[in-house]
Design a protein around this motif. Structure first.
Motif, PDB file in Angstrom:
ATOM      1  N   UNK A 128      56.833  57.210  39.892  1.00 40.01           N
ATOM      2  CA  UNK A 128      56.938  57.178  41.349  1.00 40.01           C
ATOM      3  C   UNK A 128      56.008  58.211  41.988  1.00 40.01           C
ATOM      4  N   UNK A 129      56.010  59.435  41.463  1.00 41.77           N
ATOM      5  CA  UNK A 129      55.098  60.454  41.982  1.00 41.77           C
ATOM      6  C   UNK A 129      53.644  60.000  41.818  1.00 41.77           C
ATOM      7  N   UNK A 130      53.344  59.452  40.665  1.00 40.31           N
ATOM      8  CA  UNK A 130      51.992  58.986  40.330  1.00 40.31           C
ATOM      9  C   UNK A 130      51.513  57.908  41.290  1.00 40.31           C
ATOM     10  N   UNK A 131      52.412  57.011  41.685  1.00 37.95           N
ATOM     11  CA  UNK A 131      52.039  55.917  42.583  1.00 37.95           C
ATOM     12  C   UNK A 131      51.928  56.359  44.041  1.00 37.95           C
ATOM     13  N   UNK A 132      52.667  57.383  44.439  1.00 36.27           N
ATOM     14  CA  UNK A 132      52.715  57.763  45.852  1.00 36.27           C
ATOM     15  C   UNK A 132      51.698  58.828  46.238  1.00 36.27           C
ATOM     16  N   UNK A 133      51.441  59.781  45.375  1.00 35.54           N
ATOM     17  CA  UNK A 133      50.623  60.932  45.743  1.00 35.54           C
ATOM     18  C   UNK A 133      49.179  60.537  46.046  1.00 35.54           C
ATOM     19  N   UNK A 141      40.847  58.169  42.713  1.00 38.53           N
ATOM     20  CA  UNK A 141      39.556  58.308  42.029  1.00 38.53           C
ATOM     21  C   UNK A 141      38.447  57.464  42.642  1.00 38.53           C
ATOM     22  N   UNK A 142      38.777  56.445  43.412  1.00 38.85           N
ATOM     23  CA  UNK A 142      37.759  55.550  43.942  1.00 38.85           C
ATOM     24  C   UNK A 142      37.335  55.885  45.367  1.00 38.85           C
ATOM     25  N   UNK A 147      38.098  61.176  52.145  1.00 41.79           N
ATOM     26  CA  UNK A 147      38.776  59.950  52.552  1.00 41.79           C
ATOM     27  C   UNK A 147      40.137  59.763  51.881  1.00 41.79           C
ATOM     28  N   UNK A 148      40.583  60.758  51.121  1.00 41.64           N
ATOM     29  CA  UNK A 148      41.889  60.652  50.477  1.00 41.64           C
ATOM     30  C   UNK A 148      43.006  60.870  51.494  1.00 41.64           C
ATOM     31  N   UNK A 149      44.139  60.163  51.335  1.00 39.25           N
ATOM     32  CA  UNK A 149      45.316  60.453  52.174  1.00 39.25           C
ATOM     33  C   UNK A 149      45.832  61.856  51.876  1.00 39.25           C
ATOM     34  N   UNK A 150      46.618  62.433  52.779  1.00 41.65           N
ATOM     35  CA  UNK A 150      47.180  63.766  52.536  1.00 41.65           C
ATOM     36  C   UNK A 150      47.985  63.804  51.235  1.00 41.65           C
ATOM     37  N   UNK A 151      47.890  64.914  50.531  1.00 38.21           N
ATOM     38  CA  UNK A 151      48.583  65.067  49.248  1.00 38.21           C
ATOM     39  C   UNK A 151      50.081  65.270  49.447  1.00 38.21           C
ATOM     40  N   UNK A 178      41.447  65.803  39.397  1.00 40.45           N
ATOM     41  CA  UNK A 178      42.514  65.116  40.127  1.00 40.45           C
ATOM     42  C   UNK A 178      43.658  64.840  39.159  1.00 40.45           C
ATOM     43  N   UNK A 179      44.902  64.869  39.620  1.00 38.78           N
ATOM     44  CA  UNK A 179      46.036  64.658  38.715  1.00 38.78           C
ATOM     45  C   UNK A 179      46.088  63.241  38.166  1.00 38.78           C
ATOM     46  N   UNK A 180      46.493  63.129  36.908  1.00 37.66           N
ATOM     47  CA  UNK A 180      46.717  61.837  36.271  1.00 37.66           C
ATOM     48  C   UNK A 180      48.169  61.691  35.868  1.00 37.66           C
TER      49      UNK A 180
END
Length: 234
Positions: A128-133, A141-142, A147-151, A178-180
């Motif tokens: 869940x954390x992985x999909x939302x953050x 990564x793309x 242009x990334x949403x807020x962490x 970046x976190x994986x």
């Protein structure tokens, strides 16, 4: 599919994440569901397993090796899969608490089931954390950082750029780290064991609520398991 940025900005992107660490996590959860005692979840668990597999197959087809592509429907399917797992885990936790409190089931069997539920909860929250953050594994990564949403979470690497050279070498600013999935799994594990944030800090309300829920679930489960274990020893 994520839009391409200017060629000069592509160098700022991180390498696309591998699909299989998260997929293996899902398979471990489904295997745990399949081997739970029948009185914990009955035949419903096989229906949940079937639905999870139906959701998992298309997202693997879209990104079989590395997570580079995303469409509206693939994003919804991915999030739907982790939400289904998360909801199932919470239902399992409630049923398990009832069995532990009732003290009517076989002791070793219910304690083993508690371990299985705890493991699925750790992996489920990690997914869940992985999909939302920061928009999810594809967006992280793309897109370029601008242009990334807020962490939702702050990792140590996000602020290590001014540390000693050998530590700063792994920072987000220096290495474009970046976190994986492994990073999210580790802090999900530590949150469930320490009942509080350790090295990763929640930044948003939803992140704080999710980590609080995981910590509370881990605390309740551990307290009841210890109580049940003491009763068996007595």
């Amino acid at each position: 599919m994520a839009e391409d940025d200017a060629p000069s900005a592509k160098k700022e992107r991180a390498e696309a994440e591998h699909r299989w660490p998260a997929a293996i996590g899902v398979f471990v959860i489904l295997l745990s569901y399949a081997t739970l005692p029948p009185d914990l979840f009955g035949e419903v668990r096989f229906g949940v397993i079937g639905v999870c597999l139906l959701l998992l197959i298309p997202v693997i087809i879209v990104n079989p090796h590395r997570l580079r592509r995303q469409t509206t429907w693939s994003r919804r399917v991915s999030v739907g899969l982790v939400l289904l797992i998360g909801a199932t885990n919470q239902v399992l936790l409630v049923v398990l608490v009832q069995l532990l409190v009732a003290n009517t089931s076989d002791g070793p069997t219910v304690l083993l089931a508690a371990l299985q539920v705890w493991i699925t909860n750790v992996i489920g929250f990690a997914l869940l954390y992985w999909e939302l953050d920061r928009g999810g594994p594809v967006v992280r990564t793309q897109r370029t950082r601008e242009k990334l949403p807020p962490a939702d979470f702050r990792f140590p690497q996000d602020e290590d750029h001014d540390a000693s050279p050998e530590v700063a070498a792994h920072s987000s600013r220096t290495s474009n780290w970046l976190p994986g999935f492994v990073d999210y799994f580790y802090f999900s594990l530590s949150d469930s064991m320490a009942f509080s944030p350790t090295d990763v800090m929640p930044l948003t309300h939803r992140a704080k609520l999710l980590m609080g829920l995981e910590a509370f679930a881990g605390f309740v489960l551990l307290a009841l398991v210890i109580a049940r274990g003491v009763s068996l020893l007595g």
